[in-house]
Motif scaffolding. Sequence first.
Motif, mmCIF file in Angstrom:
data_model
loop_
_atom_site.group_PDB
_atom_site.id
_atom_site.type_symbol
_atom_site.label_atom_id
_atom_site.label_comp_id
_atom_site.label_asym_id
_atom_site.label_seq_id
_atom_site.Cartn_x
_atom_site.Cartn_y
_atom_site.Cartn_z
ATOM 1 N N HIS A 327 0.856 -1.181 0.000
ATOM 2 C CA HIS A 327 0.000 0.000 0.000
ATOM 3 C C HIS A 327 0.892 1.230 0.000
ATOM 4 C CE1 HIS A 327 -3.538 -2.464 1.806
ATOM 5 N NE2 HIS A 327 -3.426 -2.607 0.503
ATOM 6 N N HIS A 331 -3.616 5.103 3.942
ATOM 7 C CA HIS A 331 -5.089 5.006 3.876
ATOM 8 C C HIS A 331 -5.738 6.220 4.558
ATOM 9 C CE1 HIS A 331 -4.287 0.875 2.769
ATOM 10 N NE2 HIS A 331 -3.788 0.583 3.947
ATOM 11 N N HIS A 337 -0.731 3.771 10.675
ATOM 12 C CA HIS A 337 0.250 3.345 9.672
ATOM 13 C C HIS A 337 1.537 4.151 9.812
ATOM 14 C CE1 HIS A 337 -3.621 1.996 8.122
ATOM 15 N NE2 HIS A 337 -2.941 0.984 7.600
ATOM 16 N N HIS A 345 3.429 0.815 3.161
ATOM 17 C CA HIS A 345 3.644 -0.381 3.985
ATOM 18 C C HIS A 345 3.251 -1.634 3.210
ATOM 19 C CE1 HIS A 345 -0.531 0.929 4.529
ATOM 20 N NE2 HIS A 345 -0.826 -0.361 4.701
ATOM 21 N N HIS A 347 1.485 -5.687 3.549
ATOM 22 C CA HIS A 347 0.677 -6.607 4.350
ATOM 23 C C HIS A 347 1.032 -8.022 3.949
ATOM 24 C CE1 HIS A 347 -2.053 -3.698 6.159
ATOM 25 N NE2 HIS A 347 -2.139 -3.091 4.990
ATOM 26 N N ARG A 361 -2.964 -10.800 8.999
ATOM 27 C CA ARG A 361 -2.648 -9.829 7.951
ATOM 28 C C ARG A 361 -1.785 -8.757 8.604
ATOM 29 N NH1 ARG A 361 -5.330 -4.950 6.160
ATOM 30 N NH2 ARG A 361 -5.180 -4.641 3.919
HETATM 31 ZN ZN LIG Z 1 -2.765 -1.209 4.358
#
Ligand SMILES: [Zn+2]
Length: 384
Positions: A327, A331, A337, A345, A347, A361
């Motif tokens: 990502h 977000h 984050h 980052h 996952h 996750r």
């Molecule tokens: Zn994420």
Amino acid sequence: MMSSAEIIPKRKWQYPLAIEREYAKYLAAYIDKEAAVIESFLPEMAASVYRNRIRVDGFGDWLGNLVDKIQRKVSKAVSAVPVLGRVFGQVDKHVAHEMSATMDSVYGRKPRNNTMPRELEMLQTIWTSQNLTLIKSVDQQLMDKVRFALSQKVISATDKEKTIAELTQEIQDITGAAKKRATLIAVDQVGKLHSQLTQYRQKAMGIERYMWRTMRDSRVRMEHRARDGNIYEWNNPPSGGHPGMAIRCRCTADPVLDTGKFALVPKRNSFIYLPEDGTIKPDRVLASSEKIPRVFEPNGVIDSVNAKGHVYRTFYGADGIMVRQIHSDDHGNPKHHPYGEHGEHTHDYVWNSDGTKQVDRRADNLTPQERKENGDLLWWQRKK
Ligand SMILES: [Zn+2]
Ligand SMILES: [Zn+2]
């Protein structure tokens, strides 16, 4: 016709998971057979323990004799030699297939697969004797524990029935532990053999370097994750050895092909150039409204674009199930984050055994290699 260049096949070199499983299963069954022989001696063991529990003087003799007797019967019942030949043959065939399938994927035909029979024979001799030693050490440890359990019983034995019941349980525990060890050996040894034979076949083909590849799942050790996509020389292994040499490592070596060496023209779209163009390209790009599938092509890559125009990248494993995401922002939630420069980052997805339910996750920072390979995702670095 392209001049001499270094390319990496897009086709990923496959790790021999099925052979690994088969060898592990075989060694587990081997220990089971051994356990059955030992258990058949239970009445005799209990009787001997009971008979000798007070006679301390002759202790060593009868126990040693009984253990020797069990051991002789065990070695008559089981032998690992045939399976070692078979596993070696299977891994060799697997690697030969990977080599020719790789060349086929790039050149549309298979250049002659050179072999060096004497070197192959030597690899087989060494691998076989190492495996026999490892299996023998499991057998030895197992018998030592049985001997110890018996000697304990001489000191603490109560009645015969109870002694049999207790010994049965102890022997099950002992063989259970031996089975676990044997399974680990099988998995580890197939990885090591695969590594050595890959090196042997690639070098025989004139390949001097490879690109380190991981399975890209949660079991990959951090040290190897950081190596994913790096180039190494067969003659100069990184610390801990080539892919597959570390304990239970399932990493692979994708060959670096020097196009000048083969009088063949690589097929379009079958390879990537090194190193300038070593960045990852998606197989599909989704709009922000489209759902990212849980299952896609094996080793596939999907890009999706969010409302801000930031690209998120999803990776799929060899079985086609989602294994990792990158990502490229936080977000819109920097608190949760605290990664990277702009919240970027990864996952790692962990699934249940049939891959239908997500178990974990976890989020992490991108490795330097991931930053390099996915540089196009780092939108703030993009040239306007
Ligand atoms: Zn994420
Ligand atoms: Zn590894």
